[in-house]
Structure formats: structure tokens, C-alpha cells
Design an enzyme around this catalytic site. Structure first.
Site, mmCIF file in Angstrom:
data_model
loop_
_atom_site.group_PDB
_atom_site.id
_atom_site.type_symbol
_atom_site.label_atom_id
_atom_site.label_comp_id
_atom_site.label_asym_id
_atom_site.label_seq_id
_atom_site.Cartn_x
_atom_site.Cartn_y
_atom_site.Cartn_z
ATOM 1 N N GLY A 13 16.225 -6.358 -11.861
ATOM 2 C CA GLY A 13 16.888 -5.218 -12.489
ATOM 3 C C GLY A 13 17.911 -5.587 -13.549
ATOM 4 O O GLY A 13 18.874 -4.849 -13.759
ATOM 5 N N LEU A 86 6.251 -2.411 -11.317
ATOM 6 C CA LEU A 86 4.937 -3.032 -11.482
ATOM 7 C C LEU A 86 3.773 -2.228 -10.922
ATOM 8 O O LEU A 86 2.681 -2.742 -10.760
ATOM 9 C CB LEU A 86 4.961 -4.445 -10.876
ATOM 10 C CG LEU A 86 6.062 -5.345 -11.466
ATOM 11 C CD1 LEU A 86 6.027 -6.724 -10.840
ATOM 12 C CD2 LEU A 86 5.979 -5.446 -12.987
ATOM 13 N N LEU A 88 1.222 1.287 -11.212
ATOM 14 C CA LEU A 88 0.730 2.281 -12.165
ATOM 15 C C LEU A 88 1.410 3.626 -11.895
ATOM 16 O O LEU A 88 1.609 4.007 -10.750
ATOM 17 C CB LEU A 88 -0.776 2.421 -11.964
ATOM 18 C CG LEU A 88 -1.574 3.060 -13.098
ATOM 19 C CD1 LEU A 88 -1.417 2.265 -14.394
ATOM 20 C CD2 LEU A 88 -3.045 3.135 -12.727
ATOM 21 N N HIS A 105 7.829 -3.761 -21.942
ATOM 22 C CA HIS A 105 6.846 -4.807 -21.633
ATOM 23 C C HIS A 105 7.245 -6.092 -22.366
ATOM 24 O O HIS A 105 7.590 -6.040 -23.554
ATOM 25 C CB HIS A 105 5.451 -4.348 -22.078
ATOM 26 C CG HIS A 105 4.386 -5.304 -21.653
ATOM 27 N ND1 HIS A 105 3.900 -5.335 -20.356
ATOM 28 C CD2 HIS A 105 3.748 -6.287 -22.321
ATOM 29 C CE1 HIS A 105 2.999 -6.302 -20.264
ATOM 30 N NE2 HIS A 105 2.884 -6.889 -21.445
HETATM 31 C C1 GAR Z 1 11.131 -7.637 -17.752
HETATM 32 O O1 GAR Z 1 10.879 -8.758 -18.539
HETATM 33 C C2 GAR Z 1 10.127 -6.540 -18.068
HETATM 34 O O2 GAR Z 1 9.748 -6.510 -19.408
HETATM 35 C C3 GAR Z 1 8.967 -6.941 -17.206
HETATM 36 O O3 GAR Z 1 9.557 -7.342 -15.985
HETATM 37 C C4 GAR Z 1 10.833 -7.920 -16.279
HETATM 38 C C5 GAR Z 1 11.856 -7.301 -15.355
HETATM 39 O O4 GAR Z 1 13.078 -7.950 -15.448
HETATM 40 N N1 GAR Z 1 8.047 -5.855 -17.047
HETATM 41 C C6 GAR Z 1 6.721 -6.008 -16.995
HETATM 42 O O5 GAR Z 1 6.175 -7.099 -17.031
HETATM 43 C C7 GAR Z 1 5.933 -4.708 -16.895
HETATM 44 N N2 GAR Z 1 4.535 -4.930 -17.157
HETATM 45 P P1 GAR Z 1 14.388 -7.289 -14.859
HETATM 46 O O6 GAR Z 1 14.062 -6.855 -13.428
HETATM 47 O O7 GAR Z 1 15.403 -8.391 -14.869
HETATM 48 O O8 GAR Z 1 14.767 -6.136 -15.730
#
Ligand code: GAR
Length: 191
Positions: A13, A86, A88, A105
């Protein structure tokens, strides 16, 4: 009354943290609800620290309109930001929140998107293909993975010595720089 943002997240997060901070004492909107499909996700600890309602929902609850829609209504949510979520998004939610669900993304869509392409897997694939550039994409969410209309992208140069971890770090920096600001612009545009 300020707009009400819900964040859906499955992991650490760090993007959620940026969004929360951006909208703290903000006249336009505030983060009112953080939902995670992982009970142990650090994002729920962040919610607690900021005294924002944070809840674990099972994947079945996320997919149940009779559970999810009243919950979002209770918090008067009118914007949903996916931040490392993650699963849908079900069709009923897309229909209930047209142009009001955003996703971030960690690559330059339409490249390196789709089912199974998330987090470190994306950066590993970019690395394996010797890409010289990567970046991030913020897009509206529809009922397919990573296919909604693109709102904003930013790029970062990669060097041959960049490991997947370094690529991830560079991209995450861009995400933190832009996501909250783009959410704010979309909310203003929807008014
Ligand atoms: C981020 O890099 C986001 O872009 C990616 O997960 C990470 C979450 O980081 N999302 C995806 O890959 C969605 N397909 P965070 O929990 O530190 O914000």
C-alpha cells in the site's frame, strides 16, 4: 461535501499511503475506506495509523453486489482507486461506478499487461526483454485486466545494469509522483 475515495489494495500500500496523504485535509476529497482481499496486507496497518476504516473482505465478498455496494454506499464512495489490487473487478462494480474506478499499472500498457502480469512479474518481463524504457500507466477500469481507457502515462529510462528490483524502484517512484494528482484531476473532471 468532499468526494469520498475508497482504495482497494492487496499488498504494502505504498501508493495508498501517497493517496491518503495527498487527500488529508484536502477540500476536494478524502480517503474514507480501504478494502483488502488479504487479511495480513500492510495496507490495513496503514489504514489504522491514519484512522481510516480498513477492512479485509474475502474474494467472495468482493464479488457479491449485495455485500459490496451497500458497504460503498455507507461510506458515500464516489471514486475507487485500485492500488496494487490484484483481482479482476466484477462487471456490476464497473457498471455502478462508470469512469469512477482507476487502476495503476507498473508498465507502459498495452505492453506488459493482462492476467498474471502484476508487480515483480512485470519488471522481470521488462528486464528479460532488455527494454530501454519502462513506466507506469493510470487507466479507467473495465471488466478486463488492464484494458480500460488510458488516462496518463510516464516513462523512465532503463540502463543495462538495472536489475528487476531497480526497475521496480524507478517505476514505483513515478507511481508515487503521479497517482494522487491524477485521481484529483479525474474527480474534478467528473464534477
Ligand atoms: C504497484 O507497483 C502497482 O502498480 C502494482 O502493484 C504495486 C503495488 O505497490 N499493481 C499491479 O501490478 C496491478 N496489475 P504498493 O502496494 O506499494 O502500492
Amino acid at each position: 461535501m468532499p468526494h469520498s475515495i475508497a482504495i482497494f489494495a492487496s499488498g504494502s500500500g505504498s501508493n495508498a499511503e501517497q493517496i491518503i496523504q495527498h487527500f488529508t485535509d484536502h477540500p476536494l476529497a478524502k480517503v474514507t475506506l480501504i478494502l483488502s482481499n488479504k487479511a495480513e496486507a500492510y495496507v490495513l496497518t496503514r489504514a489504522k495509523k491514519h484512522k481510516i476504516e480498513g477492512r479485509y473482505l474475502s474474494n467472495a465478498e468482493f464479488k457479491d453486489p449485495d455485500y459490496l455496494l451497500p458497504l460503498l454506499k455507507e461510506y458515500q464512495v464516489d471514486m475507487i482507486a485500485l492500488a496494487g489490487y490484484l483481482q479482476l473487478i466484477p462487471e456490476f462494480l464497473v457498471q455502478a461506478f462508470p469512469k469512477r474506478i482507476l487502476n495503476i499499472h507498473p508498465a507502459l500498457l498495452p505492453q506488459y499487461g493482462g492476467k498474471g502480469m502484476y508487480g515483480s512479474r512485470v519488471h522481470q518481463a521488462v528486464f528479460n526483454n532488455y527494454e530501454k524504457v519502462s513506466g507506469m500507466t493510470i487507466h479507467y477500469v473495465d471488466a478486463e485486466y488492464d484494458e480500460g481507457q488510458i488516462i496518463f502515462q510516464d516513462k523512465v529510462a532503463l540502463h543495462s545494469a538495472d536489475t528487476p528490483d531497480i526497475i521496480a524502484k524507478k517505476v514505483l517512484e513515478l507511481e508515487h509522483k503521479h497517482y494522487a494528482r491524477v485521481i484529483e484531476e479525474v474527480i474534478k473532471g467528473n464534477e
